[in-house]
Design a protein around this motif. Sequence first.
Motif, PDB file in Angstrom:
ATOM      1  N   VAL A  66       0.672  -1.241  -0.025  1.00 36.86           N
ATOM      2  CA  VAL A  66      -0.082   0.137   0.068  1.00 36.86           C
ATOM      3  C   VAL A  66       0.718   1.311  -0.083  1.00 36.86           C
ATOM      4  N   GLU A  67       0.511   2.263  -0.411  1.00 37.56           N
ATOM      5  CA  GLU A  67       1.084   3.734  -0.373  1.00 37.56           C
ATOM      6  C   GLU A  67       0.522   4.482   0.411  1.00 37.56           C
ATOM      7  N   ALA A  68       1.239   4.988   1.408  1.00 44.58           N
ATOM      8  CA  ALA A  68       0.663   6.210   2.310  1.00 44.58           C
ATOM      9  C   ALA A  68       0.176   7.464   1.740  1.00 44.58           C
ATOM     10  N   CYS A  69      -0.766   7.778   1.885  1.00 47.66           N
ATOM     11  CA  CYS A  69      -1.363   9.143   1.151  1.00 47.66           C
ATOM     12  C   CYS A  69      -0.628  10.032   1.900  1.00 47.66           C
ATOM     13  N   SER A  70      -0.383  10.209   3.144  1.00 48.96           N
ATOM     14  CA  SER A  70       0.313  11.504   3.660  1.00 48.96           C
ATOM     15  C   SER A  70       1.280  10.887   4.565  1.00 48.96           C
TER      16      SER A  70
ATOM     17  N   PRO B  28      -8.586   5.852  -1.482  1.00 50.15           N
ATOM     18  CA  PRO B  28      -7.893   5.730  -0.172  1.00 50.15           C
ATOM     19  C   PRO B  28      -8.784   5.030   0.776  1.00 50.15           C
ATOM     20  N   VAL B  29      -8.174   4.090   1.809  1.00 51.70           N
ATOM     21  CA  VAL B  29      -8.954   3.601   2.841  1.00 51.70           C
ATOM     22  C   VAL B  29      -8.153   3.688   4.007  1.00 51.70           C
ATOM     23  N   HIS B  30      -8.759   3.666   5.218  1.00 51.52           N
ATOM     24  CA  HIS B  30      -8.284   4.006   6.573  1.00 51.52           C
ATOM     25  C   HIS B  30      -7.906   2.560   7.103  1.00 51.52           C
ATOM     26  N   LEU B  31      -6.523   2.366   7.630  1.00 56.63           N
ATOM     27  CA  LEU B  31      -5.961   1.268   8.343  1.00 56.63           C
ATOM     28  C   LEU B  31      -5.328   1.652   9.556  1.00 56.63           C
ATOM     29  N   LEU B  32      -5.220   0.723  10.358  1.00 56.80           N
ATOM     30  CA  LEU B  32      -4.492   1.064  11.744  1.00 56.80           C
ATOM     31  C   LEU B  32      -3.159   0.920  11.296  1.00 56.80           C
TER      32      LEU B  32
END
Length: 77
Positions: free
Chosen positions: A12-16, A41-45
């Motif tokens: 995955v690629e971090a958006c920020s 984008p999706v939210h992950l822990l």
Amino acid sequence: MLLKIKVSGSLVEACSLSELTDPCSKHIRVKQLRGYRNAKPVHLLKTDLVFVSGEELPNCWMEVNARGRRDSLARAS
């Protein structure tokens, strides 16, 4: 920044980057890298993610008082 999901091994690629390194944020927005389409984008822990090498993310990115805890543990022993 590229990261890997611990369980599946998917990249995955971090958006920020600032969101990733912010210890106050438990979640991070990432885009899954599948094919050539732009993924939403999706939210992950953060605890579900590791570096591509398999190394854990630094504690200072995960916990607000990571440095203080380490110092207090060192003094206690």
